[in-house]
Design a protein around this motif. Sequence first.
Motif, PDB file in Angstrom:
ATOM      1  N   ALA A 149      -3.908  15.734 -20.352  1.00 22.79           N
ATOM      2  CA  ALA A 149      -4.967  15.953 -19.355  1.00 22.79           C
ATOM      3  C   ALA A 149      -4.541  15.529 -17.952  1.00 22.79           C
ATOM      4  N   GLY A 150      -3.599  14.609 -17.851  1.00 24.27           N
ATOM      5  CA  GLY A 150      -3.129  14.154 -16.533  1.00 24.27           C
ATOM      6  C   GLY A 150      -4.278  13.601 -15.713  1.00 24.27           C
ATOM      7  N   LEU A 151      -4.413  14.119 -14.488  1.00 19.36           N
ATOM      8  CA  LEU A 151      -5.449  13.622 -13.585  1.00 19.36           C
ATOM      9  C   LEU A 151      -6.708  14.483 -13.659  1.00 19.36           C
ATOM     10  N   GLY A 152      -6.688  15.463 -14.539  1.00 15.58           N
ATOM     11  CA  GLY A 152      -7.928  16.201 -14.807  1.00 15.58           C
ATOM     12  C   GLY A 152      -8.058  17.565 -14.151  1.00 15.58           C
ATOM     13  N   ALA A 153      -6.947  18.131 -13.661  1.00 20.33           N
ATOM     14  CA  ALA A 153      -7.025  19.440 -12.983  1.00 20.33           C
ATOM     15  C   ALA A 153      -7.684  20.505 -13.863  1.00 20.33           C
ATOM     16  N   LEU A 154      -7.407  20.463 -15.159  1.00 25.62           N
ATOM     17  CA  LEU A 154      -8.052  21.414 -16.080  1.00 25.62           C
ATOM     18  C   LEU A 154      -9.267  20.775 -16.760  1.00 25.62           C
ATOM     19  N   THR A 155      -9.192  19.474 -16.969  1.00 27.52           N
ATOM     20  CA  THR A 155     -10.245  18.784 -17.726  1.00 27.52           C
ATOM     21  C   THR A 155     -11.623  18.953 -17.079  1.00 27.52           C
ATOM     22  N   LEU A 156     -11.676  18.754 -15.767  1.00 26.28           N
ATOM     23  CA  LEU A 156     -12.981  18.774 -15.103  1.00 26.28           C
ATOM     24  C   LEU A 156     -13.628  20.169 -15.149  1.00 26.28           C
ATOM     25  N   PRO A 157     -12.902  21.234 -14.779  1.00 26.80           N
ATOM     26  CA  PRO A 157     -13.536  22.556 -14.928  1.00 26.80           C
ATOM     27  C   PRO A 157     -13.797  22.932 -16.392  1.00 26.80           C
ATOM     28  N   LEU A 158     -12.964  22.430 -17.314  1.00 22.26           N
ATOM     29  CA  LEU A 158     -13.211  22.724 -18.741  1.00 22.26           C
ATOM     30  C   LEU A 158     -14.515  22.073 -19.193  1.00 22.26           C
ATOM     31  N   ALA A 159     -14.788  20.887 -18.690  1.00 24.16           N
ATOM     32  CA  ALA A 159     -16.018  20.178 -19.064  1.00 24.16           C
ATOM     33  C   ALA A 159     -17.237  21.013 -18.661  1.00 24.16           C
ATOM     34  N   ASP A 160     -17.105  21.740 -17.573  1.00 24.97           N
ATOM     35  CA  ASP A 160     -18.164  22.603 -17.074  1.00 24.97           C
ATOM     36  C   ASP A 160     -18.366  23.844 -17.944  1.00 24.97           C
ATOM     37  N   ALA A 161     -17.241  24.292 -18.548  1.00 26.24           N
ATOM     38  CA  ALA A 161     -17.265  25.584 -19.244  1.00 26.24           C
ATOM     39  C   ALA A 161     -17.499  25.470 -20.743  1.00 26.24           C
ATOM     40  N   ALA A 162     -17.191  24.306 -21.344  1.00 19.95           N
ATOM     41  CA  ALA A 162     -17.216  24.187 -22.811  1.00 19.95           C
ATOM     42  C   ALA A 162     -18.251  23.166 -23.276  1.00 19.95           C
ATOM     43  N   LYS A 163     -18.373  23.054 -24.605  1.00 24.39           N
ATOM     44  CA  LYS A 163     -19.344  22.109 -25.160  1.00 24.39           C
ATOM     45  C   LYS A 163     -18.825  20.677 -25.045  1.00 24.39           C
TER      46      LYS A 163
END
Length: 294
Positions: A51-65
């Motif tokens: 996940a690193g610093l969250g470049a994908l994590t944060l938008p993924l949190a918006d898009a997924a359950k």
Amino acid sequence: MHFPPWKLLTARHLRPRKALGQNFLIDPSTAEMIIRKSGVSRNAPVVEIGAGLGALTLPLADAAKVVYAIEKDGALAGILEYELNRQGIRNVVLKRQDIFETDLAAIAAGQERRLRIFGNLPYYISSQVLIYLIGAREVVEQADLMFQKEVARRLIAGPGTKSYSRLSVMLQYYTEIRRTATVGAHLFWPSPKVDSEVLQFHFKTAPSPVLRDHALFAAVVKTAFGRRRKTLLNAMLSTELGIGREELINIFRAAGIDPRRRAESLTVEAFVRLANTIDAYGGKNGSKPPAPVR
Ligand code: SAM
């Protein structure tokens, strides 16, 4: 994205760790594009590798359950955790651990659907991650992963090409692969030498032709490509398969494959046929009773 990665790291006297393949995505629109093209839905359980610093994590949190964000580097996980708390994001389960110590089946057990996997993969583990995902294929629906361009090329290569490899055969048997995007090297910090490519793997629920023994198939493909310059017959002699010359010649004849061919010329279907015929002839070391080939 919250802050540029260089600000987040220098504020804590940290630097990107090359040994962990740390090249952070710095373009929010690329992260959005990868997620949009994945078609992930609001009821999907997601696992993010690195996940690193969250470049994908944060938008993924918006898009997924829910997003199970796996990160080996405790310092980075600490920064990400702080940011998740600051933004009040509740559907990210941050795990400070190695992906290879992460039990995907256990994560999937509590979910109604199979897992969606995402990751901007560190170069040094990209092949092992794919083998790991093949091992967990029963609980994985789709993986959208970013690779260095030449690694991606190897994965989608077909027979008769130099890039065709053990992983091309394994992945093309178990998954449907699509190229979804190219991401320029300048969109990462620090910037790697080459561009990246995003590949989408749909895990087949019923791969065909049907394999009689998956472990044997993996061993045959590994053995054949382990000595890819040799003929298939020589490559497969005196290996852990433990099959003698005479028997191998019979197996090749029964499978309808010329033993003088090399691994890189065999289609995925031919590898399946070869593995199934070996199985019918008793499997590794002749350990199984013979059975007819379907
Ligand atoms: N996802 C972030 C992004 O796109 O900016 C970071 C991507 S960076 C290429 C790869 C990340 O994987 C790093 O944060 C690194 O620390 C992490 N990593 C490396 N090896 C790992 C492993 N074995 N298990 C889990 N994470 C790992």
